[in-house]
Design a protein around this motif. Structure first.
Motif, PDB file in Angstrom:
ATOM      1  N   TYR A 197     -14.195 -80.537  79.726  1.00  0.00           N
ATOM      2  CA  TYR A 197     -14.196 -79.881  78.416  1.00  0.00           C
ATOM      3  C   TYR A 197     -15.484 -79.120  78.111  1.00  0.00           C
ATOM      4  O   TYR A 197     -15.556 -78.417  77.118  1.00  0.00           O
ATOM      5  N   LYS A 198     -16.458 -79.217  78.985  1.00  0.00           N
ATOM      6  CA  LYS A 198     -17.651 -78.371  78.859  1.00  0.00           C
ATOM      7  C   LYS A 198     -17.336 -76.949  79.331  1.00  0.00           C
ATOM      8  O   LYS A 198     -18.073 -76.023  79.022  1.00  0.00           O
ATOM      9  N   HIS A 199     -16.247 -76.831  80.089  1.00  0.00           N
ATOM     10  CA  HIS A 199     -15.906 -75.545  80.699  1.00  0.00           C
ATOM     11  C   HIS A 199     -14.622 -74.913  80.166  1.00  0.00           C
ATOM     12  O   HIS A 199     -14.498 -73.697  80.168  1.00  0.00           O
ATOM     13  N   PHE A 200     -13.682 -75.737  79.740  1.00  0.00           N
ATOM     14  CA  PHE A 200     -12.374 -75.226  79.325  1.00  0.00           C
ATOM     15  C   PHE A 200     -11.901 -75.948  78.071  1.00  0.00           C
ATOM     16  O   PHE A 200     -12.144 -77.143  77.913  1.00  0.00           O
ATOM     17  N   ALA A 201     -11.201 -75.219  77.217  1.00  0.00           N
ATOM     18  CA  ALA A 201     -10.715 -75.802  75.961  1.00  0.00           C
ATOM     19  C   ALA A 201      -9.567 -76.777  76.206  1.00  0.00           C
ATOM     20  O   ALA A 201      -9.402 -77.735  75.448  1.00  0.00           O
ATOM     21  N   SER A 202      -8.783 -76.524  77.251  1.00  0.00           N
ATOM     22  CA  SER A 202      -7.625 -77.361  77.541  1.00  0.00           C
ATOM     23  C   SER A 202      -7.165 -77.077  78.969  1.00  0.00           C
ATOM     24  O   SER A 202      -7.649 -76.135  79.616  1.00  0.00           O
ATOM     25  N   ARG A 203      -6.201 -77.847  79.436  1.00  0.00           N
ATOM     26  CA  ARG A 203      -5.614 -77.591  80.744  1.00  0.00           C
ATOM     27  C   ARG A 203      -4.943 -76.222  80.760  1.00  0.00           C
ATOM     28  O   ARG A 203      -5.066 -75.465  81.728  1.00  0.00           O
ATOM     29  N   ASP A 204      -4.249 -75.879  79.682  1.00  0.00           N
ATOM     30  CA  ASP A 204      -3.604 -74.569  79.598  1.00  0.00           C
ATOM     31  C   ASP A 204      -4.620 -73.441  79.703  1.00  0.00           C
ATOM     32  O   ASP A 204      -4.359 -72.422  80.337  1.00  0.00           O
ATOM     33  N   ASN A 216      -4.411 -70.748  82.655  1.00  0.00           N
ATOM     34  CA  ASN A 216      -4.327 -69.322  82.330  1.00  0.00           C
ATOM     35  C   ASN A 216      -5.469 -68.542  82.966  1.00  0.00           C
ATOM     36  O   ASN A 216      -5.251 -67.485  83.556  1.00  0.00           O
ATOM     37  N   GLN A 217      -6.685 -69.060  82.850  1.00  0.00           N
ATOM     38  CA  GLN A 217      -7.826 -68.381  83.462  1.00  0.00           C
ATOM     39  C   GLN A 217      -7.674 -68.316  84.981  1.00  0.00           C
ATOM     40  O   GLN A 217      -8.006 -67.303  85.604  1.00  0.00           O
ATOM     41  N   ALA A 218      -7.177 -69.395  85.581  1.00  0.00           N
ATOM     42  CA  ALA A 218      -7.001 -69.434  87.033  1.00  0.00           C
ATOM     43  C   ALA A 218      -5.943 -68.421  87.475  1.00  0.00           C
ATOM     44  O   ALA A 218      -6.118 -67.733  88.483  1.00  0.00           O
ATOM     45  N   ALA A 219      -4.855 -68.338  86.731  1.00  0.00           N
ATOM     46  CA  ALA A 219      -3.795 -67.385  87.070  1.00  0.00           C
ATOM     47  C   ALA A 219      -4.301 -65.947  86.942  1.00  0.00           C
ATOM     48  O   ALA A 219      -4.040 -65.113  87.809  1.00  0.00           O
ATOM     49  N   VAL A 220      -5.032 -65.671  85.889  1.00  0.00           N
ATOM     50  CA  VAL A 220      -5.593 -64.333  85.681  1.00  0.00           C
ATOM     51  C   VAL A 220      -6.557 -63.990  86.819  1.00  0.00           C
ATOM     52  O   VAL A 220      -6.524 -62.890  87.373  1.00  0.00           O
ATOM     53  N   ALA A 221      -7.399 -64.942  87.203  1.00  0.00           N
ATOM     54  CA  ALA A 221      -8.353 -64.721  88.297  1.00  0.00           C
ATOM     55  C   ALA A 221      -7.623 -64.501  89.625  1.00  0.00           C
ATOM     56  O   ALA A 221      -7.983 -63.610  90.402  1.00  0.00           O
TER      57      ALA A 221
END
Length: 184
Positions: free
Chosen positions: A48-55, A59-64
């Protein structure tokens, strides 16, 4: 950027890279936070220091994952100076691409998931498809270049998808080779 901020950015990028590989091989519903963080050498609590949630992470991983494809497609086209379109086709419909979904084109692996989504991920998918179409269209100076680009991209994506999904290796190879021959 301070040392700890630089470390945080590097860690964020590392987790994102791992997640982008995983969503390409497992889809967007499979990778769990705990296993991704463990694979990155981090604790689940640090997530949670890096991402707001699993979603948010997915989403960021899919975009990348989607964005990585542009450079690969451009490099593939440049491999064949006399016929860049053939260079792109040969690289895309290669056994190497088929056998490496974790680093392969995310348009293939994430299409079904994007179709069920209505977020940033779906918009990123569309953007990548449009980018590929422009790239392929730019390799064709015919009057119907846009239509040919759509046909070519659809055939590329479909052939790789099917070649990964069938059990018979010879049939998988035949799919790639036949579509490549017809597109060239």
């Amino acid at each position: 950027m301070g040392h700890s901020q630089a470390e945080k950015a590097a860690t964020h990028a590392r987790v994102l890279q791992l997640a982008s590989r995983r969503v390409r091989t497992e889809g967007v519903t499979r990778p769990g936070v705990a296993e991704l963080m463990q694979e990155a050498g981090l604790t689940h609590g640090g997530f949670y220091k890096h991402f707001a949630s699993r979603d948010d992470l997915i989403n960021q991983a899919a975009v990348a994952a989607l964005a990585e494809g542009t450079g690969k497609m451009q490099r593939s086209a440049r491999k064949n100076e006399k016929d860049p379109r053939a260079g792109l086709i040969d690289a895309y419909l290669s056994k190497r691409h088929r056998d490496a979904p974790d680093t392969g084109c995310a348009v293939v692996s994430l299409g079904a998931s994007a179709g069920r989504d209505d977020s940033r991920f779906k918009r990123a998918y569309e953007k990548q498809v449009r980018t590929y179409l422009e790239l392929i269209e730019g390799l064709d100076d015919s009057e119907d270049a846009r239509a040919e680009a759509m046909l070519t991209l659809s055939a590329l994506v479909g052939a790789v998808l099917m070649s990964r999904a069938v059990a018979d290796q010879d049939f998988s190879d035949e799919l790639l080779e036949t579509v490549a021959d017809r597109l060239r």
